[in-house]
Design an enzyme around this catalytic site. Structure first.
Site, PDB file in Angstrom:
ATOM      1  N   PHE A 109     -11.449   2.269  30.994  1.00  0.00           N
ATOM      2  CA  PHE A 109     -10.229   2.223  30.188  1.00  0.00           C
ATOM      3  C   PHE A 109      -9.076   1.705  31.033  1.00  0.00           C
ATOM      4  O   PHE A 109      -8.686   2.327  32.016  1.00  0.00           O
ATOM      5  CB  PHE A 109      -9.891   3.580  29.578  1.00  0.00           C
ATOM      6  CG  PHE A 109      -8.981   3.426  28.404  1.00  0.00           C
ATOM      7  CD1 PHE A 109      -9.494   3.189  27.139  1.00  0.00           C
ATOM      8  CD2 PHE A 109      -7.596   3.439  28.575  1.00  0.00           C
ATOM      9  CE1 PHE A 109      -8.650   2.976  26.048  1.00  0.00           C
ATOM     10  CE2 PHE A 109      -6.745   3.230  27.485  1.00  0.00           C
ATOM     11  CZ  PHE A 109      -7.278   3.014  26.228  1.00  0.00           C
ATOM     12  N   VAL A 110      -8.545   0.568  30.638  1.00  0.00           N
ATOM     13  CA  VAL A 110      -7.483  -0.064  31.430  1.00  0.00           C
ATOM     14  C   VAL A 110      -6.111   0.079  30.767  1.00  0.00           C
ATOM     15  O   VAL A 110      -6.011   0.157  29.536  1.00  0.00           O
ATOM     16  CB  VAL A 110      -7.790  -1.556  31.706  1.00  0.00           C
ATOM     17  CG1 VAL A 110      -8.918  -1.699  32.714  1.00  0.00           C
ATOM     18  CG2 VAL A 110      -8.134  -2.308  30.424  1.00  0.00           C
ATOM     19  N   ASP A 146      -2.002   0.139  26.449  1.00  0.00           N
ATOM     20  CA  ASP A 146      -1.545   1.534  26.438  1.00  0.00           C
ATOM     21  C   ASP A 146      -2.693   2.525  26.375  1.00  0.00           C
ATOM     22  O   ASP A 146      -3.825   2.192  26.035  1.00  0.00           O
ATOM     23  CB  ASP A 146      -0.660   1.785  25.213  1.00  0.00           C
ATOM     24  CG  ASP A 146      -1.487   1.863  23.922  1.00  0.00           C
ATOM     25  OD1 ASP A 146      -2.284   0.933  23.667  1.00  0.00           O
ATOM     26  OD2 ASP A 146      -1.362   2.869  23.193  1.00  0.00           O
ATOM     27  N   LYS A 153     -14.164  -7.027  27.373  1.00  0.00           N
ATOM     28  CA  LYS A 153     -15.212  -6.088  27.813  1.00  0.00           C
ATOM     29  C   LYS A 153     -16.493  -6.467  27.096  1.00  0.00           C
ATOM     30  O   LYS A 153     -16.816  -5.910  26.042  1.00  0.00           O
ATOM     31  CB  LYS A 153     -14.845  -4.657  27.389  1.00  0.00           C
ATOM     32  CG  LYS A 153     -13.786  -3.963  28.206  1.00  0.00           C
ATOM     33  CD  LYS A 153     -13.649  -2.524  27.682  1.00  0.00           C
ATOM     34  CE  LYS A 153     -12.451  -1.823  28.260  1.00  0.00           C
ATOM     35  NZ  LYS A 153     -12.175  -0.549  27.561  1.00  0.00           N
ATOM     36  N   ARG A 192       2.437   0.859  28.861  1.00  0.00           N
ATOM     37  CA  ARG A 192       2.517  -0.564  28.505  1.00  0.00           C
ATOM     38  C   ARG A 192       3.417  -1.343  29.467  1.00  0.00           C
ATOM     39  O   ARG A 192       3.266  -2.541  29.646  1.00  0.00           O
ATOM     40  CB  ARG A 192       3.081  -0.739  27.083  1.00  0.00           C
ATOM     41  CG  ARG A 192       2.153  -0.275  25.978  1.00  0.00           C
ATOM     42  CD  ARG A 192       2.678  -0.814  24.638  1.00  0.00           C
ATOM     43  NE  ARG A 192       2.108  -0.112  23.488  1.00  0.00           N
ATOM     44  CZ  ARG A 192       0.973  -0.437  22.886  1.00  0.00           C
ATOM     45  NH1 ARG A 192       0.249  -1.433  23.350  1.00  0.00           N
ATOM     46  NH2 ARG A 192       0.552   0.237  21.828  1.00  0.00           N
ATOM     47  N   ASP A 196     -12.606  -5.633  22.737  1.00  0.00           N
ATOM     48  CA  ASP A 196     -13.520  -4.532  23.010  1.00  0.00           C
ATOM     49  C   ASP A 196     -14.734  -4.704  22.088  1.00  0.00           C
ATOM     50  O   ASP A 196     -15.650  -5.462  22.398  1.00  0.00           O
ATOM     51  CB  ASP A 196     -12.724  -3.242  22.756  1.00  0.00           C
ATOM     52  CG  ASP A 196     -13.422  -1.993  23.237  1.00  0.00           C
ATOM     53  OD1 ASP A 196     -14.089  -2.049  24.263  1.00  0.00           O
ATOM     54  OD2 ASP A 196     -13.280  -0.946  22.576  1.00  0.00           O
ATOM     55  N   ASP A 219      -4.520  -8.839  23.943  1.00  0.00           N
ATOM     56  CA  ASP A 219      -4.576  -8.199  25.260  1.00  0.00           C
ATOM     57  C   ASP A 219      -6.024  -8.010  25.735  1.00  0.00           C
ATOM     58  O   ASP A 219      -6.389  -8.392  26.840  1.00  0.00           O
ATOM     59  CB  ASP A 219      -3.828  -6.850  25.262  1.00  0.00           C
ATOM     60  CG  ASP A 219      -4.259  -5.908  24.129  1.00  0.00           C
ATOM     61  OD1 ASP A 219      -5.142  -6.264  23.308  1.00  0.00           O
ATOM     62  OD2 ASP A 219      -3.703  -4.794  24.061  1.00  0.00           O
TER      63      ASP A 219
HETATM   64  P1  IMP Z   1     -11.648  -3.977  19.142  1.00  0.00           P
HETATM   65  O1  IMP Z   1     -11.396  -4.155  17.684  1.00  0.00           O
HETATM   66  O2  IMP Z   1     -12.632  -2.874  19.416  1.00  0.00           O
HETATM   67  O3  IMP Z   1     -12.027  -5.248  19.860  1.00  0.00           O
HETATM   68  O4  IMP Z   1     -10.298  -3.400  19.682  1.00  0.00           O
HETATM   69  C1  IMP Z   1      -9.534  -4.011  20.601  1.00  0.00           C
HETATM   70  C2  IMP Z   1      -8.282  -3.187  20.763  1.00  0.00           C
HETATM   71  O5  IMP Z   1      -8.582  -1.885  21.281  1.00  0.00           O
HETATM   72  C3  IMP Z   1      -7.376  -3.828  21.776  1.00  0.00           C
HETATM   73  O6  IMP Z   1      -6.473  -4.711  21.156  1.00  0.00           O
HETATM   74  C4  IMP Z   1      -6.688  -2.652  22.396  1.00  0.00           C
HETATM   75  O7  IMP Z   1      -5.539  -2.330  21.649  1.00  0.00           O
HETATM   76  C5  IMP Z   1      -7.663  -1.522  22.287  1.00  0.00           C
HETATM   77  N1  IMP Z   1      -8.388  -1.315  23.564  1.00  0.00           N
HETATM   78  C6  IMP Z   1      -9.697  -1.546  23.809  1.00  0.00           C
HETATM   79  N2  IMP Z   1     -10.027  -1.262  25.068  1.00  0.00           N
HETATM   80  C7  IMP Z   1      -8.879  -0.847  25.666  1.00  0.00           C
HETATM   81  C8  IMP Z   1      -8.564  -0.405  27.015  1.00  0.00           C
HETATM   82  O8  IMP Z   1      -9.390  -0.345  27.932  1.00  0.00           O
HETATM   83  N3  IMP Z   1      -7.268  -0.061  27.220  1.00  0.00           N
HETATM   84  C9  IMP Z   1      -6.308  -0.117  26.260  1.00  0.00           C
HETATM   85  N4  IMP Z   1      -6.560  -0.512  25.003  1.00  0.00           N
HETATM   86  C10 IMP Z   1      -7.837  -0.876  24.712  1.00  0.00           C
HETATM   87 MG    MG Z   2      -4.435  -4.470  20.844  1.00  0.00          MG
END
Ligand code: IMP
Ligand code: MG
Length: 178
Positions: free
Chosen positions: A151-152, A158, A130, A164, A102, A99
């Site tokens: 935050f989306v 979610d 992002k 969701r 981050d 999805d």
């Molecule tokens: P990462 O390991 O930091 O890249 O985490 C990514 C995960 O964090 C995604 O799969 C989402 O589940 C969650 N996440 C990060 N940013 C957002 C947001 O803006 N909205 C909702 N979930 C997010």
């Molecule tokens: Mg995720």
């Protein structure tokens, strides 16, 4: 629009346009390959189902569910497999369907995890990215849309397991989490 949503970032129509274009590119790139789409639960469910409908070559699907340890909303990079894929990956061209990227910690872990299972190739397809939040620099092969550090919610995404089901992607009102 949902009352907790500040504004709509991507409408249903815009999302469908983006997804169609990604699917077209994937269908071309994976021609003659052994494509396996692996969706990351739970956030990728809507994206996964829209994307697979538009892919015009043969493919198989699977799912994996991971959780990352760590305090609050930040992922730590220490990832735990909660539900594993249900097949061997030998010789398969795995495309991870996510999805949003981050920090990159989750996908960094999963890419290595699948490579260790002898996949023929492992690539990443994400609806959102992002870039300003990236901690681990991982190559992302298909990105639907880059978004600013807000935050989306919706389209699978979610906040505390809510929102969701919204068919669009919107920005969550800061008053909901602050
Ligand atoms: P990462 O390991 O930091 O890249 O985490 C990514 C995960 O964090 C995604 O799969 C989402 O589940 C969650 N996440 C990060 N940013 C957002 C947001 O803006 N909205 C909702 N979930 C997010
Ligand atoms: Mg995720």
């Amino acid at each position: 629009m949902h009352k907790d949503c500040e504004y709509i970032m991507l409408s249903e129509q815009k999302i469908q346009e983006i997804v169609s274009e990604m699917a077209k590119k994937i269908s071309e790139d994976y021609k003659g390959k052994n494509l396996l789409l692996v969706g990351l639960l739970k956030g990728s469910v809507m994206f996964m189902s829209d994307l697979m409908k538009e892919i015009s070559i043969d493919c198989a699907i699977d799912f994996i569910c991971v959780s990352s340890y760590g305090a609050g909303t930040e992922s730590s990079g220490r990832v735990n497999v909660v539900k594993d894929i249900s097949q061997p990956l030998d010789g398969k061209d795995v495309l991870i369907v996510e999805d949003i990227i981050d920090s990159g910690n989750t996908l960094n872990f999963i890419t290595k995890y699948f490579e260790a299972k002898n996949a023929a190739s492992v690539k990443i397809c994400t609806m959102l990215s992002k870039p300003s939040r990236r901690v681990v620099d991982i190559p992302v092969d298909y990105v639907g849309q880059e978004v600013p550090d807000e935050f989306v919610i919706g389209y699978g995404l979610d906040y505390a397991e809510k929102y969701r089901n919204l068919p669009y992607i919107g920005v969550l009102k800061p008053s909901v989490y602050s």
